[in-house]
Design a protein around this motif. Structure first.
Motif, PDB file in Angstrom:
ATOM      1  N   PRO A 199      66.742 -79.245  60.962  1.00 49.88           N
ATOM      2  CA  PRO A 199      66.667 -78.235  62.024  1.00 49.88           C
ATOM      3  C   PRO A 199      65.300 -77.561  62.155  1.00 49.88           C
ATOM      4  N   VAL A 200      64.623 -77.278  61.035  1.00 52.52           N
ATOM      5  CA  VAL A 200      63.313 -76.616  61.155  1.00 52.52           C
ATOM      6  C   VAL A 200      62.290 -77.580  61.752  1.00 52.52           C
ATOM      7  N   ALA A 201      62.313 -78.844  61.294  1.00 50.94           N
ATOM      8  CA  ALA A 201      61.404 -79.850  61.854  1.00 50.94           C
ATOM      9  C   ALA A 201      61.647 -80.014  63.357  1.00 50.94           C
ATOM     10  N   GLY A 208      55.747 -77.510  69.267  1.00 50.34           N
ATOM     11  CA  GLY A 208      54.410 -78.098  69.152  1.00 50.34           C
ATOM     12  C   GLY A 208      53.644 -77.561  67.961  1.00 50.34           C
ATOM     13  N   ARG A 209      54.384 -77.204  66.893  1.00 49.94           N
ATOM     14  CA  ARG A 209      53.738 -76.636  65.699  1.00 49.94           C
ATOM     15  C   ARG A 209      53.859 -77.580  64.520  1.00 49.94           C
ATOM     16  N   HIS A 210      52.895 -77.485  63.588  1.00 50.03           N
ATOM     17  CA  HIS A 210      53.021 -78.221  62.331  1.00 50.03           C
ATOM     18  C   HIS A 210      53.740 -77.340  61.296  1.00 50.03           C
ATOM     19  N   PHE A 245      51.530 -72.618  57.918  1.00 50.87           N
ATOM     20  CA  PHE A 245      52.680 -72.446  58.823  1.00 50.87           C
ATOM     21  C   PHE A 245      53.479 -71.195  58.488  1.00 50.87           C
ATOM     22  N   ALA A 246      53.363 -70.717  57.244  1.00 48.69           N
ATOM     23  CA  ALA A 246      54.110 -69.528  56.821  1.00 48.69           C
ATOM     24  C   ALA A 246      53.262 -68.247  56.852  1.00 48.69           C
ATOM     25  N   PHE A 247      52.016 -68.361  57.316  1.00 48.90           N
ATOM     26  CA  PHE A 247      51.144 -67.181  57.502  1.00 48.90           C
ATOM     27  C   PHE A 247      50.942 -66.388  56.211  1.00 48.90           C
TER      28      PHE A 247
END
Ligand code: MBD
Ligand code: FE
Length: 287
Positions: A199-201, A208-210, A245-247
Protein backbone atom coordinates in the motif's frame (compact mmCIF):
# COMPACT_ATOMS: atom_id res chain seq x y z
CA UNK A 1 -34.66 11.93 9.16
CA UNK A 2 -35.15 11.02 5.52
CA UNK A 3 -34.31 14.42 4.07
CA UNK A 4 -31.02 15.18 5.80
CA UNK A 5 -28.82 17.84 4.30
CA UNK A 6 -25.03 17.43 4.47
CA UNK A 7 -24.89 20.01 7.25
CA UNK A 8 -27.64 18.29 9.23
CA UNK A 9 -25.94 14.89 8.82
CA UNK A 10 -22.63 16.30 10.05
CA UNK A 11 -24.31 17.91 13.03
CA UNK A 12 -26.03 14.62 13.88
CA UNK A 13 -22.84 12.57 13.58
CA UNK A 14 -20.94 14.99 15.76
CA UNK A 15 -23.55 15.40 18.50
CA UNK A 16 -24.94 11.86 18.81
CA UNK A 17 -24.29 10.26 22.21
CA UNK A 18 -25.81 8.18 25.01
CA UNK A 19 -22.92 8.77 27.45
CA UNK A 20 -20.26 11.44 27.96
CA UNK A 21 -17.64 9.25 26.28
CA UNK A 22 -14.10 10.62 26.12
CA UNK A 23 -14.19 14.38 25.44
CA UNK A 24 -10.79 14.48 23.74
CA UNK A 25 -11.67 11.59 21.44
CA UNK A 26 -14.98 13.28 20.68
CA UNK A 27 -13.23 16.57 19.91
CA UNK A 28 -10.66 15.02 17.58
CA UNK A 29 -13.19 12.78 15.83
CA UNK A 30 -15.50 15.74 15.29
CA UNK A 31 -12.71 17.76 13.72
CA UNK A 32 -11.52 14.97 11.45
CA UNK A 33 -15.03 14.00 10.32
CA UNK A 34 -15.87 17.63 9.65
CA UNK A 35 -12.71 18.10 7.57
CA UNK A 36 -13.37 14.90 5.61
CA UNK A 37 -16.98 15.80 4.86
CA UNK A 38 -15.64 19.10 3.58
CA UNK A 39 -12.95 17.43 1.47
CA UNK A 40 -15.47 15.03 -0.08
CA UNK A 41 -17.84 17.84 -0.91
CA UNK A 42 -15.37 20.45 -2.13
CA UNK A 43 -13.21 18.02 -4.16
CA UNK A 44 -16.27 16.14 -5.37
CA UNK A 45 -14.93 12.76 -4.22
CA UNK A 46 -16.71 9.95 -6.08
CA UNK A 47 -17.99 6.81 -4.35
CA UNK A 48 -15.35 4.79 -6.23
CA UNK A 49 -12.62 7.06 -4.93
CA UNK A 50 -13.99 6.94 -1.40
CA UNK A 51 -14.23 3.13 -1.28
CA UNK A 52 -10.83 2.74 -2.93
CA UNK A 53 -9.43 4.85 -0.11
CA UNK A 54 -11.05 2.74 2.62
CA UNK A 55 -9.85 -0.48 0.93
CA UNK A 56 -6.35 1.02 0.83
CA UNK A 57 -6.54 1.80 4.56
CA UNK A 58 -7.57 -1.79 5.24
CA UNK A 59 -4.56 -3.05 3.25
CA UNK A 60 -2.30 -0.50 4.96
CA UNK A 61 -3.19 -1.89 8.37
CA UNK A 62 -3.02 -5.51 7.24
CA UNK A 63 0.46 -4.90 5.81
CA UNK A 64 1.62 -3.28 9.05
CA UNK A 65 2.54 -0.11 7.17
CA UNK A 66 0.79 2.59 9.17
CA UNK A 67 4.10 3.71 10.70
CA UNK A 68 5.67 3.87 7.27
CA UNK A 69 3.00 6.15 5.84
CA UNK A 70 3.02 8.49 8.84
CA UNK A 71 6.78 8.94 8.32
CA UNK A 72 6.41 9.39 4.55
CA UNK A 73 3.69 11.99 4.91
CA UNK A 74 5.75 13.98 7.39
CA UNK A 75 3.77 13.37 10.56
CA UNK A 76 6.68 11.90 12.53
CA UNK A 77 8.88 14.87 11.70
CA UNK A 78 6.01 17.24 12.48
CA UNK A 79 5.84 15.82 16.01
CA UNK A 80 9.60 16.38 16.39
CA UNK A 81 9.33 19.96 15.14
CA UNK A 82 6.53 20.57 17.65
CA UNK A 83 8.57 19.00 20.46
CA UNK A 84 11.52 21.25 19.54
CA UNK A 85 9.21 24.28 19.58
CA UNK A 86 7.86 23.30 22.99
CA UNK A 87 11.45 22.94 24.28
CA UNK A 88 12.36 26.37 22.90
CA UNK A 89 9.35 28.02 24.53
CA UNK A 90 10.20 26.41 27.87
CA UNK A 91 13.89 27.38 27.59
CA UNK A 92 14.89 23.73 27.42
CA UNK A 93 17.28 24.15 24.52
CA UNK A 94 20.47 22.29 23.74
CA UNK A 95 21.54 18.72 23.56
CA UNK A 96 21.70 16.30 20.67
CA UNK A 97 18.86 16.96 18.20
CA UNK A 98 16.04 14.44 18.27
CA UNK A 99 15.20 12.51 15.11
CA UNK A 100 12.21 10.29 14.49
CA UNK A 101 12.08 6.76 15.88
CA UNK A 102 10.48 5.39 12.74
CA UNK A 103 8.37 2.23 12.65
CA UNK A 104 11.19 -0.30 13.02
CA UNK A 105 12.32 -0.10 16.66
CA UNK A 106 12.02 -3.29 18.70
CA UNK A 107 12.39 -3.11 22.49
CA UNK A 108 14.35 -5.66 24.49
CA UNK A 109 17.56 -6.02 22.45
CA UNK A 110 20.49 -7.91 24.06
CA UNK A 111 22.42 -5.74 26.53
CA UNK A 112 26.18 -5.35 27.02
CA UNK A 113 28.26 -3.13 29.28
CA UNK A 114 30.28 -0.32 27.65
CA UNK A 115 31.02 -1.97 24.33
CA UNK A 116 29.54 -4.46 21.93
CA UNK A 117 29.84 -5.83 18.45
CA UNK A 118 26.44 -5.21 16.87
CA UNK A 119 26.93 -7.33 13.75
CA UNK A 120 28.10 -10.95 13.62
CA UNK A 121 30.33 -13.04 11.38
CA UNK A 122 31.90 -11.73 8.21
CA UNK A 123 31.52 -7.93 7.98
CA UNK A 124 28.75 -7.06 5.52
CA UNK A 125 30.20 -3.67 4.75
CA UNK A 126 32.86 -1.19 5.82
CA UNK A 127 33.93 -2.03 9.38
CA UNK A 128 32.72 0.81 11.56
CA UNK A 129 33.19 1.78 15.19
CA UNK A 130 31.16 4.52 16.79
CA UNK A 131 32.18 5.66 20.23
CA UNK A 132 31.78 8.50 22.64
CA UNK A 133 30.11 9.56 25.83
CA UNK A 134 26.63 10.24 27.05
CA UNK A 135 26.83 13.72 28.61
CA UNK A 136 24.52 16.21 30.26
CA UNK A 137 24.16 19.80 29.07
CA UNK A 138 27.11 20.87 31.28
CA UNK A 139 29.35 18.28 29.64
CA UNK A 140 29.30 16.01 32.68
CA UNK A 141 29.22 12.24 32.03
CA UNK A 142 25.95 10.39 32.42
CA UNK A 143 26.94 7.06 34.01
CA UNK A 144 24.97 3.89 33.33
CA UNK A 145 22.90 5.31 30.52
CA UNK A 146 21.32 2.75 28.20
CA UNK A 147 22.05 3.22 24.51
CA UNK A 148 19.81 1.26 22.17
CA UNK A 149 21.25 1.01 18.66
CA UNK A 150 19.60 -0.48 15.58
CA UNK A 151 20.25 -0.35 11.86
CA UNK A 152 19.54 -2.02 8.53
CA UNK A 153 21.44 -5.01 7.09
CA UNK A 154 23.37 -4.92 3.82
CA UNK A 155 20.10 -5.14 1.87
CA UNK A 156 18.47 -2.28 3.76
CA UNK A 157 16.31 -4.64 5.85
CA UNK A 158 15.60 -4.51 9.59
CA UNK A 159 15.26 -7.64 11.72
CA UNK A 160 11.70 -8.48 12.83
CA UNK A 161 10.41 -6.82 9.63
CA UNK A 162 12.56 -8.22 6.84
CA UNK A 163 12.45 -11.94 6.01
CA UNK A 164 15.41 -14.19 6.71
CA UNK A 165 16.93 -12.21 9.57
CA UNK A 166 17.55 -13.44 13.12
CA UNK A 167 15.63 -12.01 16.09
CA UNK A 168 17.39 -8.84 17.28
CA UNK A 169 19.88 -9.02 14.43
CA UNK A 170 21.63 -5.61 14.23
CA UNK A 171 19.89 -4.48 17.43
CA UNK A 172 21.82 -4.08 20.69
CA UNK A 173 21.80 -2.18 23.95
CA UNK A 174 24.95 -0.77 25.52
CA UNK A 175 25.13 0.41 29.12
CA UNK A 176 27.62 3.27 29.50
CA UNK A 177 30.33 3.04 32.14
CA UNK A 178 30.79 5.40 35.11
CA UNK A 179 32.20 8.06 32.76
CA UNK A 180 29.36 7.74 30.29
CA UNK A 181 31.43 5.92 27.66
CA UNK A 182 29.97 3.61 25.04
CA UNK A 183 31.36 2.08 21.90
CA UNK A 184 30.21 -0.43 19.35
CA UNK A 185 31.42 -2.12 16.22
CA UNK A 186 29.26 -2.86 13.20
CA UNK A 187 29.40 -2.10 9.49
CA UNK A 188 28.23 1.03 7.70
CA UNK A 189 24.69 0.20 6.61
CA UNK A 190 23.30 1.18 3.22
CA UNK A 191 20.19 3.31 2.83
CA UNK A 192 16.65 2.04 3.22
CA UNK A 193 13.89 1.75 0.65
CA UNK A 194 10.21 1.12 1.37
CA UNK A 195 8.98 -2.36 0.40
CA UNK A 196 8.64 -2.29 -3.42
CA UNK A 197 5.09 -3.61 -3.39
CA UNK A 198 2.28 -2.85 -0.96
CA UNK A 199 0.00 0.00 0.00
CA UNK A 200 2.74 2.56 0.75
CA UNK A 201 4.55 1.79 -2.53
CA UNK A 202 1.22 2.19 -4.38
CA UNK A 203 0.50 5.56 -2.84
CA UNK A 204 4.03 6.78 -3.42
CA UNK A 205 3.87 5.72 -7.07
CA UNK A 206 0.61 7.65 -7.41
CA UNK A 207 2.24 10.66 -5.77
CA UNK A 208 5.29 10.42 -8.03
CA UNK A 209 7.51 10.12 -4.95
CA UNK A 210 10.41 7.83 -4.08
CA UNK A 211 10.58 5.91 -0.81
CA UNK A 212 14.30 6.13 -0.10
CA UNK A 213 16.10 7.00 3.10
CA UNK A 214 19.79 7.84 3.24
CA UNK A 215 22.09 5.52 5.23
CA UNK A 216 21.46 5.97 8.95
CA UNK A 217 21.78 4.36 12.38
CA UNK A 218 19.08 4.70 15.04
CA UNK A 219 19.54 5.39 18.74
CA UNK A 220 17.46 5.58 21.84
CA UNK A 221 19.42 6.90 24.80
CA UNK A 222 17.88 6.70 28.28
CA UNK A 223 19.21 7.42 31.76
CA UNK A 224 17.57 8.03 35.14
CA UNK A 225 16.75 11.71 35.63
CA UNK A 226 17.50 12.57 32.00
CA UNK A 227 15.17 13.10 29.08
CA UNK A 228 15.15 10.10 26.80
CA UNK A 229 16.67 10.91 23.42
CA UNK A 230 15.44 9.24 20.26
CA UNK A 231 17.70 10.09 17.37
CA UNK A 232 19.52 8.87 14.27
CA UNK A 233 22.87 9.63 12.76
CA UNK A 234 23.39 9.87 9.03
CA UNK A 235 26.40 8.58 7.19
CA UNK A 236 27.91 11.30 5.00
CA UNK A 237 28.13 10.89 1.24
CA UNK A 238 24.71 9.30 0.66
CA UNK A 239 22.95 10.83 -2.34
CA UNK A 240 19.63 10.88 -0.44
CA UNK A 241 21.04 12.76 2.54
CA UNK A 242 19.01 15.87 1.67
CA UNK A 243 16.14 13.93 0.10
CA UNK A 244 14.93 11.54 2.83
CA UNK A 245 11.41 10.22 2.18
CA UNK A 246 10.81 10.41 5.94
CA UNK A 247 12.18 13.98 6.31
CA UNK A 248 14.29 12.84 9.26
CA UNK A 249 17.82 14.01 8.48
CA UNK A 250 19.07 16.98 10.46
CA UNK A 251 22.12 19.19 10.78
CA UNK A 252 24.23 18.04 13.68
CA UNK A 253 23.41 14.38 13.07
CA UNK A 254 25.69 13.75 10.10
CA UNK A 255 28.65 12.00 11.67
CA UNK A 256 32.23 12.69 10.69
CA UNK A 257 34.02 9.54 9.52
CA UNK A 258 37.69 8.89 10.16
CA UNK A 259 38.98 6.28 7.75
CA UNK A 260 42.00 4.01 8.17
CA UNK A 261 42.08 4.20 11.95
CA UNK A 262 44.77 1.91 13.44
CA UNK A 263 43.31 -1.16 15.19
CA UNK A 264 45.35 -0.69 18.38
CA UNK A 265 43.04 -0.56 21.39
CA UNK A 266 40.11 -2.07 19.47
CA UNK A 267 41.14 -5.73 19.79
CA UNK A 268 38.30 -6.42 22.23
CA UNK A 269 35.91 -5.67 19.36
CA UNK A 270 37.72 -8.19 17.16
CA UNK A 271 39.38 -5.49 15.06
CA UNK A 272 42.80 -6.31 13.63
CA UNK A 273 42.96 -4.11 10.52
CA UNK A 274 42.45 -0.39 9.81
CA UNK A 275 38.78 0.57 10.07
CA UNK A 276 36.38 3.51 9.95
CA UNK A 277 35.49 5.36 13.12
CA UNK A 278 33.21 8.10 14.31
CA UNK A 279 33.35 9.80 17.69
CA UNK A 280 29.95 11.05 18.71
CA UNK A 281 28.65 12.21 22.09
CA UNK A 282 24.99 12.07 23.01
CA UNK A 283 24.00 15.11 25.05
CA UNK A 284 20.84 14.78 27.12
CA UNK A 285 18.91 17.48 28.97
CA UNK A 286 17.55 16.73 32.43
CA UNK A 287 14.07 15.27 32.57
C1 MBD B 1 13.27 3.41 8.29
O1 MBD B 1 14.41 2.71 8.37
C2 MBD B 1 13.18 4.50 9.04
O2 MBD B 1 14.24 4.80 9.78
C3 MBD B 1 12.05 5.30 9.00
C4 MBD B 1 12.00 6.54 9.79
C5 MBD B 1 10.99 4.96 8.21
C6 MBD B 1 11.07 3.83 7.47
C7 MBD B 1 12.21 3.06 7.50
FE1 FE C 1 15.72 3.31 9.80
Amino acid sequence: MAELTQAQLLELVNTKKIAPGNPRVRQLTERIVTDLFKTIDELDVTPDEFWAATAWLTRLGAAGQTGLITAGLGFDRLLDIRADEADQKAGREGGTPRAIEGPLFVAGAPTSKVEVRVDEGEPKGEVFVMEGQVLDLDGQPVPHAMVDVWHANEKGGYSHFFPGMQPYELRRRIETDAKGFYRFRSFLPPGYAIPPTGPVAELFAALGRHGQRPAHIHFLVAAPGMRTLTTQVNIPGDSYIDDDFAFATRDGLIVALERNVAPKGYESLGITAPFTRSVFNFVLPRA
